[in-house]
Structure formats: C-alpha cells, structure tokens
Scaffold this active site. Structure first.
Site, PDB file in Angstrom:
ATOM      1  N   ASP A 499      54.111   6.296  91.318  1.00 55.94           N
ATOM      2  CA  ASP A 499      54.785   4.858  90.704  1.00 55.94           C
ATOM      3  C   ASP A 499      55.869   5.677  89.426  1.00 55.94           C
ATOM      4  OD1 ASP A 499      53.173   2.971  91.975  1.00 55.94           O
ATOM      5  OD2 ASP A 499      52.094   3.214  90.048  1.00 55.94           O
ATOM      6  N   ASP A 501      55.534   5.782  86.976  1.00 57.49           N
ATOM      7  CA  ASP A 501      54.942   5.788  84.758  1.00 57.49           C
ATOM      8  C   ASP A 501      54.833   7.195  84.637  1.00 57.49           C
ATOM      9  OD1 ASP A 501      52.727   5.800  86.657  1.00 57.49           O
ATOM     10  OD2 ASP A 501      52.768   3.822  85.663  1.00 57.49           O
ATOM     11  N   ASP A 503      51.548   8.370  84.557  1.00 51.93           N
ATOM     12  CA  ASP A 503      50.231   8.901  85.626  1.00 51.93           C
ATOM     13  C   ASP A 503      50.858   9.148  86.687  1.00 51.93           C
ATOM     14  OD1 ASP A 503      48.133   7.620  83.714  1.00 51.93           O
ATOM     15  OD2 ASP A 503      47.352   5.830  84.765  1.00 51.93           O
TER      16      ASP A 503
END
Ligand code: TSJ
Length: 643
Positions: A499, A501, A503
């Site tokens: 993803d 983001d 993380d």
C-alpha cells in the site's frame, strides 16, 4: 592562419560538449541523482588532487540558495596562460575539452573519480552556467560559460589579490536532469570519506538554505575512519593499522574486529577512489589475512596442523579500510566502471605489507590473538551448524517448508526463470486479488502477513528460523548470504507491492534491508523493483467506465481537465481498494504498470542509511523519516526513491 586554426579548434570543442549533452549517461552513468552528484565529484576531485599534491589545506563546498553549487580550494589556482598549440587559455581548455586533465598534470597520483576521468568539461557541458574564479600570481582571473559550456565571458582579470586558489560555481542544467536538487547528506558523506583518506585537509560543507554546515578534518586518517565505522559496535580490541610506503604502490590499512557483528565490512580504495567491487589489492589483503591467522594459530597450537579456518570465518565481524596509492602508469581497472582495481602488482604489495607486520603484532598482543582465533573458530562452528540446519530443511524438514510455500505462494507456470516475476504483496486480501489478476504463465504471488523481521544485524540462524524469510529464500531458490547465487534465482524480477502508506513504506524498507544484506547481487543486477500503484482514479460521473488512473497530483489535474465537467475522484488508500482487474491493469500488467527499479547509488550512504533506519537507536530513524518522507493528513506519502 592562426585565426583559421582557432576556428577549427573551436568547432571541435563545441562538438565535444554537444556529445556529452547528447549522451550524458556515457560520461556520468545516468541523469538521476547519482549522475547529478557526479557533476560535483568531478569538480571536488580536482580540488582534492591539488591538496593531495600539497597545495591548499581547505576545500569548501557550498550548496547555494538558488540551487547552484560552489567548490573552493586554496591551491595554486588553475593555470591561466595561453596553451601554445591551440592559442586558448589553459583554464578554458580544461572546461571545454575531454581528456584535457592529464596535459596539465605532472603529478604522480591521479585521484579523479570521474567515470572516464574527463573532469570538469562534463560538468560544464551539463550545466546551465559555470564560472571559474582563479586567484593566482596576485590577480583575480575570471571566465564563464553558459548553456552547456558555451563561452560567455572570456578570460579576464578582475583585479589584484593576495589569495591563491580556484573557485568553481555552477548550476546543473534542468533540461538534462529531472531532479537538480543536490543532497546535503550525499555530498557531506563523500567529503567525510575524503577527509579520512586525506589527513590534514579541512573539507567544509555549507548549506545556505538549511544553514547546516560541517568541517570534516582528520589527523589519523584510516584509524579515525575505522573508529567512526565501528562507533555503534562492540570492539574486541584497539584498531590495528599499518602504513607501508616502501614500494611504488603505497599501502595503508586500518582494521578491527567487533563482537556481535556478523558482517564483513571491507572498504577498499585505490588512489582515494572507492573500489566497491574490490580487485587485486583486496585479493592480496584477504589472502594474506587468511594465511597469517592460520599460520599463527597453527604455530601456537591453537588449531591442528591439518585444520584450517576459512577466510570468511576470519573476516566475520571485521571492519577494515584498505587504501592503496598506485602510480598513474600502473593504474588499471577491471570492468566498465572504476569499481574494481586491476593492477596485478597490488596483490603482492598488499600481501607483503600485511605479512611483514601482522604476525609480530599477534605475538606482541597474544591475549587478543588467542581471543580472535577463538572467535574465528566459533564463526566456523556457527556456519557449519547453519549449513546442517539448511540441509535438514532441504531433507527431512523439506515437507514442512514445501507446505509453507504451497500454502502461500501462487507459483508461475513457466520454467523460463529469467522471464518470471515474483510479486511480494502486502496483506492476504491484496494477495488474493493479485493471484486472480496476474498473468499466471510468468507471474508468481507471495502474500506477506504483517511486518517482516528487521534483518539488520541478525545472525544467519535467525533468518533461517524466520518463517517469512525462509519461505522467501526457498521461493527464490538461490540460497542467501555468502552462498547466494543470483544466476540460480527462479525469478528475473522481484517486485515489492505494498500500500502507498506508512506501513507499506515500512514493509518496503524491511524487505529492502533483507535483500541488501542477504541477496545484494539481486539489487546490483537491477532485479529488485517496487510496484507503483496509482494514487487516484478520475472518472466521468455520467459514464463511470470512462476512467483515468493517476500516479501524482500533476496527472490528477490533467485527468480532471481531460474528463471535463462532472468528474469524480477516488483516492486509493490501499491495494485492497482495487479489484483484481484494476490491480492487474494499473500495477501488474507489463504494458501499463509503473515499476521503480531499486538501485544503489552510493553504498556508503546506503550503509549509513540502513544503520539510521534499521539500527538500535530510534532517534536518528525518527529524524530521517521526518526529513525525507512527507506525510499528509491522509497518511499517504510522497517518497523520493533513492537508494
Ligand atoms: F575541476 C576543476 F577543474 F573545475 C577544478 C580544478 C575545480 C576546482 C574547485 C579546483 C581545481 C583546481 C585545479 N584547483 N587547483 C588546480 N590546480 C591546477 O590545475 C594546477 C595549478 C598549477 C599547476 C602548475 O604546474 O603550476 C598545475 C596545475 C594542474
């Protein structure tokens, strides 16, 4: 007659500059950030040469407010007299002809790190402007070029001075470099490195924008280098160093072993230029070290005469800096770049230097020597135990391992390994979409559950014991660590898909740390990639099938205009928000995806950065993330893809 000759020369010079502009990659490797900094190294190395020859004790690099850069030395000043053959001032030739460096050089050691030693001309050719100020023989001389090296201000005298030295001020050409922003970190790190190789010279960096500044200066050179490199480690003993100038090839070595460190950290240099791929000098060092330790251990009855310790076990936990100075007529490199020294004589010279010194050192420091040999023997035992564990995993435990793989991995059908791609996918749900959307003939999917282990400074055994990484190692099928063989890889491309983001960024860093530490040849060969899922989908409200995917804000604006009135925007927060067809089309399909190849621009910076990001101390990590990753409130991130 003289005029005609001048004109002919002039045309030739211009075509050389144009050649550089047409094919910058041939001269500076690439036009990414690595290539951009090449412009700086070309200039700095000339100033360093002057200091190596004993002229000037300070070199200052300033990142200017407007994005330009200044390099200043306190040497003799570039010669300004007229070059007889061409009728052109020497200083002008230096900046407008390739291979002109040597003609004005009479020194013994050429240290230029330029890919082909073409020097300042390349920087000039790839700059919006470049101006040189020379303080020499009581006068200030000035010459300026613009738009790729065209002379704009011929050599002139600006006035009197009592100073001496050379100042070069230039701004990289934005039509050549997509990103012209110099990195303080990269330049600072290079100057620090130079300061260890050249003692007694101040290397100053100043950043006019941030106000950052640093003065790198060492008196004990390589000793201080090893001191810095082992700063966060637990040394076994003091630094060992030697300096042998009895041969035309001069040798300097500093080294120390640290406990709890399983890596082998050898930094070798030839004429102050890093030889990242080693070469003849490193071969001499390693060979001699292995022989010296084995001989001493045998003589002192610490090992049996028919036993021997492997070189790699001896070098476990060793941090060493090896620097040789090779006269220019003997200087040879292997391969395309200057990463590997080829000078055959260097092997024996380095080997002899170490052999003449180290056995006495060991005898004089017997407690240390005994402890060292014990450590080597332990490394050997650990390695053999790890090998047995691996064999066991291949044998009896094989079924368990296969189960793990078959459970998670969706393998490719083709056995054309070079063409196969392994997607390492964050999360089971995205993994599921990827499995459905992939081209199963040559794309394999390995879903990752949660965060992988931080593999910085862990032992091989911990890697083997880790489920995710042992699965990954077996999936790739080419071993790991010293035994990793990139030719055996079951995949030509390893693609990390997370993803967009924080993380996801963290997972990327953890995986890249693993690849860097245990499968570095994959990165060196450009086989590791990061998938770039789109950030937005713009669609027409009246006809939602009409859609445009966007990877950045600029594309988003264009897409909004293209769709016109009545557009809608979806912002993707994760891979899971795309269905299998969208994921395949935007991120996986060879024709339409965007992949980012992971490259190592400068391994010293990389190693430092890995220590910053993955090391024990969290403060530097926090600072780095704050400085280098821009978060917005939605937790998306804009990331500059460097190392
Ligand atoms: F890269 C560069 F050319 F642009 C450059 C060169 C940039 C900077 C910042 C400094 C230099 C440079 C070159 N500093 N010092 C020198 N020295 C000479 O070129 C030099 C000076 C005197 C003599 C001599 O024989 O009198 C010979 C040389 C090669």
């Amino acid at each position: 007659m003289a005029d005609e000759k001048y004109t002919a020369n002039d045309i030739e010079l211009l075509s050389e500059l144009e050649g550089v502009r047409k094919r910058p990659g041939m001269y500076i490797g690439s036009t990414n950030l690595n290539g951009l900094h090449h412009l700086v190294w070309e200039i700095v190395d000339n100033a360093v040469d002057e200091a190596v020859n004993g002229f000037g004790k300070k070199i200052t690099v300033t990142l200017m407010r407007d994005g330009s850069l200044t390099v200043e030395d306190e040497g003799r000043g570039v010669p300004v007299d007229i070059h007889k053959q061409s009728g052109i001032p020497a200083v002008q030739l230096i900046y407008t002809t390739l291979h002109s460096g040597g003609k004005f050089n009479s020194k013994n050691y050429k240290t230029s790190a330029g890919l082909h030693g073409v020097g300042a001309t390349v920087t000039n050719a790839l700059s919006e402007y470049l101006e040189v100020t020379v303080y020499r023989e009581g006068k200030i001389h000035h010459i300026a070029f613009a738009n790729g090296g065209h002379l704009t201000t011929p050599l002139e005298v600006l006035g009197p001075t009592t100073k001496h030295g050379t100042t070069v001020h230039f701004k990289p050409d934005p039509s050549i470099f997509p990103n012209t922003k110099f990195s303080y970190e990269t330049i600072s790190s290079r100057l620090e490195e130079k300061s260890y190789l050249l003692t007694g010279v101040h290397f100053v960096i100043k950043d006019q924008i941030s106000g950052n500044t640093h003065d790198y200066y060492t008196e004990h050179g390589l000793r201080e280098y090893v001191q810095t490199l082992t700063m966060d480690k637990t040394p076994m003993a003091d630094i060992i160093d030697l300096n042998d100038t009895s041969n035309p090839i001069q040798v300097e070595i500093a080294m120390r072993w640290c406990v709890g460190d399983y890596g082998e950290n050898i930094y070798s240099y030839a004429n102050d230029v890093r030889t990242a791929d080693g070469g003849t000098h490193e071969t001499g060092f390693k060979g001699a070290l292995t022989k010296i330790i084995n001989d001493w251990a045998t003589e002192n009855e610490l090992i049996k005469p028919n036993q021997s310790i492997d070189g790699s076990d001896i070098r476990e936990g060793l941090t060493a800096v090896l620097s040789v100075k090779v006269p220019e007529n003997k200087l040879e490199y292997e391969g395309q770049t200057k990463g590997k020294l080829g000078t055959p004589e260097a092997t024996a010279v380095v080997s002899n230097a170490l052999s003449n010194f180290m056995p006495y050192y060991l005898t004089e420091n017997k407690d240390f020597a005994v402890a060292l040999i014990k450590k080597c023997a332990q490394a050997k035992e650990a390695r053999e135990a790890a090998r047995k564990a691996r064999e066991a995993a291949r044998g009896t435990k094989k079924k368990v391992a296969e189960m793990i793989i078959s459970d998670k991995l969706a393998s490719a059908q083709s056995k054309d390994y070079k063409n196969n791609e392994l997607f390492i996918v964050e999360g089971d749900s995205a993994g599921g979409s990827a499995k459905k959307g992939r081209d199963r003939s040559h794309q394999a999917i390995l879903p990752l559950r949660g965060k992988p282990l931080n593999t910085h400074n862990v032992s091989n055994q911990e890697i083997i014991d880790n489920l995710e990484f042992s699965t990954l190692i077996q999936t790739i099928g080419a071993g790991f660590g010293d035994e990793f063989n990139p030719d055996a890889s079951h995949y030509g491309k390893i693609i990390i898909m997370t993803d967009a983001d924080t993380d996801g960024a963290h997972i990327q860093i953890l995986l890249l740390t693993f690849f860097y530490n245990y499968m570095k040849p994959l990165i060196d060969r450009g086989m590791v990639y990061i998938a770039q899922p789109p950030l937005y989908r713009v669609f027409k409200k009246s006809d939602p099938k009409k859609r445009i995917y966007c990877w950045n804000d600029e594309e988003l604006e264009k897409a909004k205009q293209k769709i016109g009135a009545g557009y809608g925007v979806n912002r993707y927060k994760g891979l899971g928000e795309m269905n299998e067809d969208e994921l395949a089309m935007t991120t996986m399909n060879k024709e339409s995806r965007v992949l980012c190849r992971v490259m190592i621009d400068d391994s010293l910076v990389t190693e430092k950065r890995i220590e910053t990001l993955m090391g024990k101390d969290s403060a530097p990590r926090w600072n780095w993330i704050q400085e280098n990753i821009t978060f917005n409130e939605e937790d998306e991130f804009i990331k500059e893809v460097k190392n």
